[in-house]
Design a protein around this motif. Structure first.
Motif, PDB file in Angstrom:
ATOM      1  N   ALA A 172       0.843  -1.184   0.000  1.00  0.00           N
ATOM      2  CA  ALA A 172       0.000   0.000   0.000  1.00  0.00           C
ATOM      3  C   ALA A 172       0.881   1.237   0.000  1.00  0.00           C
ATOM      4  CB  ALA A 172      -0.927   0.008   1.214  1.00  0.00           C
ATOM      5  N   LEU A 173       0.521   2.226  -0.823  1.00  0.00           N
ATOM      6  CA  LEU A 173       1.277   3.463  -0.955  1.00  0.00           C
ATOM      7  C   LEU A 173       0.380   4.665  -0.701  1.00  0.00           C
ATOM      8  CD1 LEU A 173       3.125   2.749  -4.347  1.00  0.00           C
ATOM      9  CD2 LEU A 173       4.070   2.453  -2.040  1.00  0.00           C
ATOM     10  N   ASP A 174       0.993   5.736  -0.229  1.00  0.00           N
ATOM     11  CA  ASP A 174       0.339   7.036  -0.251  1.00  0.00           C
ATOM     12  C   ASP A 174       0.624   7.625  -1.629  1.00  0.00           C
ATOM     13  OD1 ASP A 174      -0.372   9.728  -0.111  1.00  0.00           O
ATOM     14  OD2 ASP A 174       0.211   9.923   1.988  1.00  0.00           O
ATOM     15  N   PRO A 175      -0.373   7.723  -2.501  1.00  0.00           N
ATOM     16  CA  PRO A 175      -0.097   8.154  -3.879  1.00  0.00           C
ATOM     17  C   PRO A 175       0.424   9.585  -3.983  1.00  0.00           C
ATOM     18  CG  PRO A 175      -2.459   8.007  -3.481  1.00  0.00           C
ATOM     19  CD  PRO A 175      -1.790   7.408  -2.292  1.00  0.00           C
ATOM     20  N   ALA A 221       7.117  -8.587  -2.216  1.00  0.00           N
ATOM     21  CA  ALA A 221       6.633  -7.259  -2.582  1.00  0.00           C
ATOM     22  C   ALA A 221       7.543  -6.579  -3.590  1.00  0.00           C
ATOM     23  CB  ALA A 221       6.499  -6.387  -1.335  1.00  0.00           C
ATOM     24  N   ILE A 222       8.857  -6.859  -3.508  1.00  0.00           N
ATOM     25  CA  ILE A 222       9.812  -6.176  -4.387  1.00  0.00           C
ATOM     26  C   ILE A 222      10.738  -7.125  -5.123  1.00  0.00           C
ATOM     27  CG2 ILE A 222       9.803  -4.089  -2.962  1.00  0.00           C
ATOM     28  CD1 ILE A 222      12.564  -4.991  -1.879  1.00  0.00           C
ATOM     29  N   GLN A 223      10.706  -8.410  -4.796  1.00  0.00           N
ATOM     30  CA  GLN A 223      11.685  -9.338  -5.359  1.00  0.00           C
ATOM     31  C   GLN A 223      11.073 -10.445  -6.206  1.00  0.00           C
ATOM     32  OE1 GLN A 223      13.679 -10.484  -1.730  1.00  0.00           O
ATOM     33  NE2 GLN A 223      15.131  -8.790  -1.855  1.00  0.00           N
ATOM     34  N   THR A 224       9.763 -10.502  -6.301  1.00  0.00           N
ATOM     35  CA  THR A 224       9.099 -11.504  -7.127  1.00  0.00           C
ATOM     36  C   THR A 224       8.318 -10.807  -8.222  1.00  0.00           C
ATOM     37  OG1 THR A 224       8.906 -13.146  -5.352  1.00  0.00           O
ATOM     38  CG2 THR A 224       7.364 -13.334  -7.180  1.00  0.00           C
ATOM     39  N   THR A 225       8.598 -11.169  -9.469  1.00  0.00           N
ATOM     40  CA  THR A 225       7.824 -10.636 -10.587  1.00  0.00           C
ATOM     41  C   THR A 225       6.977 -11.748 -11.184  1.00  0.00           C
ATOM     42  OG1 THR A 225       9.606 -11.079 -12.181  1.00  0.00           O
ATOM     43  CG2 THR A 225       9.593  -8.910 -11.121  1.00  0.00           C
ATOM     44  N   LEU A 226       5.720 -11.416 -11.455  1.00  0.00           N
ATOM     45  CA  LEU A 226       4.764 -12.366 -12.026  1.00  0.00           C
ATOM     46  C   LEU A 226       3.961 -11.656 -13.115  1.00  0.00           C
ATOM     47  CD1 LEU A 226       3.388 -13.859  -8.673  1.00  0.00           C
ATOM     48  CD2 LEU A 226       4.984 -14.985 -10.236  1.00  0.00           C
ATOM     49  N   PRO A 227       3.357 -12.405 -14.036  1.00  0.00           N
ATOM     50  CA  PRO A 227       2.463 -11.756 -15.001  1.00  0.00           C
ATOM     51  C   PRO A 227       1.337 -11.032 -14.256  1.00  0.00           C
ATOM     52  CG  PRO A 227       2.914 -14.031 -15.616  1.00  0.00           C
ATOM     53  CD  PRO A 227       3.447 -13.854 -14.235  1.00  0.00           C
ATOM     54  N   PRO A 228       1.122  -9.735 -14.515  1.00  0.00           N
ATOM     55  CA  PRO A 228       0.108  -8.992 -13.764  1.00  0.00           C
ATOM     56  C   PRO A 228      -1.310  -9.201 -14.259  1.00  0.00           C
ATOM     57  CG  PRO A 228       1.216  -7.531 -15.293  1.00  0.00           C
ATOM     58  CD  PRO A 228       1.907  -8.863 -15.403  1.00  0.00           C
ATOM     59  N   THR A 355       6.195  -6.618 -10.112  1.00  0.00           N
ATOM     60  CA  THR A 355       6.155  -6.828  -8.663  1.00  0.00           C
ATOM     61  C   THR A 355       4.875  -6.197  -8.122  1.00  0.00           C
ATOM     62  OG1 THR A 355       7.284  -4.733  -8.203  1.00  0.00           O
ATOM     63  CG2 THR A 355       8.670  -6.696  -8.506  1.00  0.00           C
ATOM     64  N   PRO A 356       4.438  -6.613  -6.940  1.00  0.00           N
ATOM     65  CA  PRO A 356       3.306  -5.929  -6.309  1.00  0.00           C
ATOM     66  C   PRO A 356       3.563  -4.432  -6.105  1.00  0.00           C
ATOM     67  CG  PRO A 356       3.664  -8.046  -5.269  1.00  0.00           C
ATOM     68  CD  PRO A 356       4.809  -7.849  -6.219  1.00  0.00           C
ATOM     69  N   LEU A 357       4.807  -4.061  -5.762  1.00  0.00           N
ATOM     70  CA  LEU A 357       5.122  -2.645  -5.616  1.00  0.00           C
ATOM     71  C   LEU A 357       4.875  -1.902  -6.919  1.00  0.00           C
ATOM     72  CD1 LEU A 357       6.270  -0.201  -4.120  1.00  0.00           C
ATOM     73  CD2 LEU A 357       8.570  -0.981  -4.749  1.00  0.00           C
ATOM     74  N   ALA A 466      -1.932  -2.786  -3.944  1.00  0.00           N
ATOM     75  CA  ALA A 466      -1.794  -3.888  -4.899  1.00  0.00           C
ATOM     76  C   ALA A 466      -1.618  -5.186  -4.123  1.00  0.00           C
ATOM     77  CB  ALA A 466      -0.619  -3.677  -5.839  1.00  0.00           C
ATOM     78  N   ILE A 467      -2.276  -6.213  -4.593  1.00  0.00           N
ATOM     79  CA  ILE A 467      -2.246  -7.523  -3.930  1.00  0.00           C
ATOM     80  C   ILE A 467      -1.991  -8.596  -4.972  1.00  0.00           C
ATOM     81  CG2 ILE A 467      -3.650  -9.229  -2.679  1.00  0.00           C
ATOM     82  CD1 ILE A 467      -5.302  -6.611  -1.798  1.00  0.00           C
ATOM     83  N   VAL A 468      -1.116  -9.545  -4.651  1.00  0.00           N
ATOM     84  CA  VAL A 468      -0.956 -10.717  -5.491  1.00  0.00           C
ATOM     85  C   VAL A 468      -1.039 -11.952  -4.607  1.00  0.00           C
ATOM     86  CG1 VAL A 468       1.578 -10.776  -5.342  1.00  0.00           C
ATOM     87  CG2 VAL A 468       0.414 -11.846  -7.272  1.00  0.00           C
TER      88      VAL A 468
END
Length: 499
Positions: A172-175, A221-228, A355-357, A466-468
């Motif tokens: 979760a981010l403060d946009p 959150a920052i080290q796993t990339t998956l098809p979005p 990544t989720p981030l 963002a959630i995965v």
């Protein structure tokens, strides 16, 4: 003075000179390298024995040093260890010496080591006072941006959804600023086991975690990339509107199926998995609400590979931008695609990986009138007395889209929550913008990945999520869907921030 005495005197003077030169060389020129030499156990013992500063979330110390009754004087402890493990990391005898390793796993304990240890130049006066008062050196404190209630909501919601053997992440981010309000990765681990003064216990704990096939030390959150998957349709919609060919109020290509250019048969056929996507033309809102693959694949082909890549990169794909934890995996949007590949990329498949981030940043960029802020986890650094030394200033990463485009994509995402697949994230009395995604893993025996991204309030955004869900052993393959699984988690996190 006779010659033998003079010769001896000169020899002694030369020896004293050599000794002085050697001492000067060791204490001045080589002092830093000797001090940081991992073979220098005295230096490691001294570093491991000192009182490090605290890592703070809100007003709570989630990592701190407490007095110990053994030779090392202080024990590093972690409150709520599973909740904050992937932010704090751990500090033990083996990483007590700072390292120049840029590829190693570095948590807040490592990236902020100079402040926490007290070695930072900004703490010079503090060190001088400690020296003159004959007190041990104390480290400064690091205040994180995490919202404790949002972090707890993210952790609880994800764990309840995927179970004890699942894998997933929430960001979760403060946009408006880029502050990381929540960052959860499951499975988690207990850093207290890795910070023990019993080195045999530390070794056993690390070997167990390192051998675990679920890889709990990986910060997904920052080290796993998956098809979005379909969450990437936010980027495709933005690219289509930015092209000038469409607005959110326009009709867009629809239909039950779409044959990708230069293909034939099943391999190039895109369908909507039974969702209502009309025939030749449908409202843009309907296409987003129903997550129509045929629409967004065709839009991506129309926009073109280069413009699609430019749009993705404007949101942060193909670069690193997060400095507070390392390493960061780059989210990938491929280059040099042909038309079929471009069409698949428009629905978050082919070789698109995020990544989720990254997907939280996509939502945050739309929420913030098209401006993407650089994400950060360290809010400020403090003296040992909790006085602010320096605060992180929000930094603009890019202007991904115009304010007009951002507003139009927001309308489409709000409609998707109000009338479409993202309805599980709806909050009474608050306008929510959201998008679901279910991405195929590409492996026959591996279930799809469930994605969800959203922000709220849509008219004055305070949080983007963002959630995965990468693995959920207790859920049937047919029930894996971004809205069904991720929507309630996003709702809980957004409510925790807005409260």
């Amino acid at each position: 003075m006779n010659k033998p005495i003079r010769t001896v005197s000169v020899g002694i003077m030369l020896l004293f000179l050599a000794l002085m030169l050697n001492v000067t060389y060791l204490q001045y020129w080589r002092a830093d390298s000797l001090d940081s030499d991992p073979e220098n156990r005295r230096a490691v013992d001294a570093t491991f024995s000192q009182e490090r500063g605290a890592v703070l979330v809100g007003r709570q110390a989630v990592a701190e040093s407490v007095p110990s009754d053994d030779r090392y004087e202080f024990q590093r402890t972690y409150a709520k260890p599973l909740l904050y493990a992937h932010a704090t990391g751990w500090f033990n005898y083996y990483n007590a010496q700072s390292s120049d390793c840029t590829t190693c796993q570095q948590w807040i304990e490592q990236t902020q080591n100079d402040i926490l240890s007290g070695d930072d130049d900004r703490l010079f006066v503090t060190r001088l006072v400690d020296l003159l008062s004959n007190q041990g050196q104390k480290g400064g404190n690091v205040q994180l941006t995490l919202d404790p209630e949002a972090q707890q909501a993210a952790f609880d919601g994800l764990r309840q959804t995927i179970g004890p053997d699942g894998q997933g992440s929430v960001v979760a981010l403060d946009p408006r600023t880029g502050k990381v309000l929540a960052m959860v990765s499951l499975p988690s681990f207990d850093p207290n086991r890795l910070a023990s003064h019993d080195l045999s216990e530390v070794n056993a704990a690390y070997e167990q975690l390192d051998a675990d096939e679920d890889d709990p030390l990986n910060n997904r959150a920052i080290q796993t990339t998956l098809p979005p998957g379909s969450t990437f349709k936010i980027v495709t919609a933005a690219a289509a509107i930015e092209s000038g060919e469409y607005t959110a109020a326009d009709q867009v290509p629809g239909g039950a199926t779409y044959q990708l250019p230069l293909t034939s048969g099943e391999t190039g056929l895109i369908d909507n998995e039974g969702r209502s996507c009309g025939t030749s033309l449908i409202p843009f809102a309907q296409a987003m609400e129903q997550s129509c693959n045929t629409t967004f694949a065709r839009l991506a082909v129309e926009v073109g590979a280069d413009a699609m890549r430019d749009q993705a990169e404007a949101f942060g794909f193909n670069e690193e931008y997060f400095d507070d934890l390392q390493p960061q995996a780059e989210s990938v949007f491929p280059r040099d695609m042909n038309e079929p590949e471009t069409g698949q990329s428009g629905i978050g498949q082919f070789e698109v990986r995020a990544t989720p981030l990254q997907m939280a940043m996509v939502a945050a960029g739309i929420a913030n009138d098209g401006k993407v802020m650089r994400p950060y986890l360290v809010d400020e650094v403090q003296s040992p007395e909790f006085e602010r030394i320096e605060a992180t200033e929000p930094e603009l990463l890019s202007e991904a889209v115009s304010e007009s485009t951002a507003n139009q994509v927001t309308e489409l995402m709000v409609s998707t929550v109000d009338n479409g697949t993202a309805s599980p994230a709806a909050i009474d009395g608050i306008s929510v913008a959201g998008k679901t995604g279910t991405a195929q893993s590409g492996v026959d025996d591996v279930p799809p990945y469930a994605w969800f991204t959203s922000f709220a309030p849509a008219d004055d955004p305070q949080v983007a999520v963002a959630i995965v869900i990468q693995k959920a052993p207790g859920i049937d393959r047919g029930e894996i869907a971004g809205g069904l699984l991720g929507g309630p988690i996003a709702k809980a996190v957004m409510e925790a921030v807005i409260r």
